[in-house]
Scaffold this motif. Structure first.
Motif, PDB file in Angstrom:
ATOM      1  N   LEU A 143      -8.687  -4.402  -2.287  1.00 42.02           N
ATOM      2  CA  LEU A 143      -8.047  -2.969  -2.176  1.00 42.02           C
ATOM      3  C   LEU A 143      -7.592  -2.322  -3.587  1.00 42.02           C
ATOM      4  CD1 LEU A 143      -7.282  -0.435  -0.806  1.00 42.02           C
ATOM      5  CD2 LEU A 143      -5.235  -1.580  -0.014  1.00 42.02           C
ATOM      6  N   PHE A 164      -5.622   0.198  -6.524  1.00 41.74           N
ATOM      7  CA  PHE A 164      -5.017   1.218  -6.689  1.00 41.74           C
ATOM      8  C   PHE A 164      -5.076   1.610  -8.030  1.00 41.74           C
ATOM      9  CE2 PHE A 164      -3.181  -0.688  -3.089  1.00 41.74           C
ATOM     10  CZ  PHE A 164      -3.127   0.302  -1.947  1.00 41.74           C
ATOM     11  N   GLU A 208      -4.692   6.552  -6.374  1.00 42.27           N
ATOM     12  CA  GLU A 208      -5.817   6.789  -5.445  1.00 42.27           C
ATOM     13  C   GLU A 208      -6.160   5.600  -4.966  1.00 42.27           C
ATOM     14  OE1 GLU A 208      -8.858   8.485  -7.886  1.00 42.27           O
ATOM     15  OE2 GLU A 208      -8.113  10.386  -7.960  1.00 42.27           O
ATOM     16  N   GLU A 209      -6.416   4.967  -4.024  1.00 47.00           N
ATOM     17  CA  GLU A 209      -6.892   3.992  -3.323  1.00 47.00           C
ATOM     18  C   GLU A 209      -8.450   3.941  -3.160  1.00 47.00           C
ATOM     19  OE1 GLU A 209      -5.251   2.562   0.360  1.00 47.00           O
ATOM     20  OE2 GLU A 209      -4.990   4.651   0.773  1.00 47.00           O
ATOM     21  N   SER A 210      -9.194   2.701  -3.548  1.00 48.22           N
ATOM     22  CA  SER A 210     -10.357   2.528  -3.034  1.00 48.22           C
ATOM     23  C   SER A 210     -10.944   1.040  -2.975  1.00 48.22           C
ATOM     24  CB  SER A 210     -11.283   3.181  -4.186  1.00 48.22           C
ATOM     25  OG  SER A 210     -11.045   2.521  -5.517  1.00 48.22           O
ATOM     26  N   CYS A 255       2.697   1.759  -3.530  1.00 46.44           N
ATOM     27  CA  CYS A 255       1.651   2.142  -4.383  1.00 46.44           C
ATOM     28  C   CYS A 255       1.540   3.672  -4.313  1.00 46.44           C
ATOM     29  CB  CYS A 255       0.413   1.282  -4.330  1.00 46.44           C
ATOM     30  SG  CYS A 255       0.594  -0.287  -5.025  1.00 46.44           S
ATOM     31  N   LEU A 256       1.268   3.896  -2.888  1.00 44.52           N
ATOM     32  CA  LEU A 256       0.740   5.453  -2.901  1.00 44.52           C
ATOM     33  C   LEU A 256       1.872   6.670  -3.012  1.00 44.52           C
ATOM     34  CD1 LEU A 256      -1.611   4.948   0.328  1.00 44.52           C
ATOM     35  CD2 LEU A 256      -2.309   5.666  -1.865  1.00 44.52           C
ATOM     36  N   ARG A 263       0.979  -1.204  -0.038  1.00 53.58           N
ATOM     37  CA  ARG A 263      -0.070   0.090   0.150  1.00 53.58           C
ATOM     38  C   ARG A 263       0.935   1.288   0.067  1.00 53.58           C
ATOM     39  NH1 ARG A 263      -2.019   3.425   3.954  1.00 53.58           N
ATOM     40  NH2 ARG A 263      -3.899   4.637   3.293  1.00 53.58           N
TER      41      ARG A 263
END
Length: 107
Positions: free
Chosen positions: A27, A29, A17-19, A10-11, A7
């Motif tokens: 999860l 991305f 954006e994550e959702s 990726c960020l 996570r």
């Protein structure tokens, strides 16, 4: 790598954006509104899907048992990566970055 490592990595990428568009257990991305990584939160071992160049996708599947055709995805363009300790964190990050670049159209 664990869920939080993936996570965070990726960020760190630009514009990510994550959702949870598919429910609370998956999860997702995205960059520019397009998915580059999906990760189930309940699996053991941890697994995630990343986009991949079709020729490289086949090569990785032949080389690493932890790389499988993309689960519930277009198997030509997506791989499922099983995080079972047989692949280095460096390679995992490389495959995530490759997926990000393919989707973001960064070369």
């Amino acid at each position: 790598m664990n869920i939080e490592d993936i996570r965070e990595y990726c960020l760190q990428q630009k514009g990510v954006e994550e959702s949870f568009p598919f429910g609370p257990e998956t999860l997702v991305f995205k960059v520019s509104g397009k998915i580059f990584l999906l990760m189930g939160l309940g699996g053991d071992p941890l697994q995630f899907n990343v986009k991949c160049d079709p020729d490289k996708a086949l090569e990785l599947r032949e080389t690493y048992t932890a790389v499988q055709p993309g689960y519930h995805m277009n198997k030509k363009h997506w791989n499922t990566i099983i995080v079972d300790g047989t692949v280095s964190n460096k390679l995992l990050r490389e495959w995530i970055s490759d997926s990000y670049k393919l989707v973001a159209k960064i070369h």
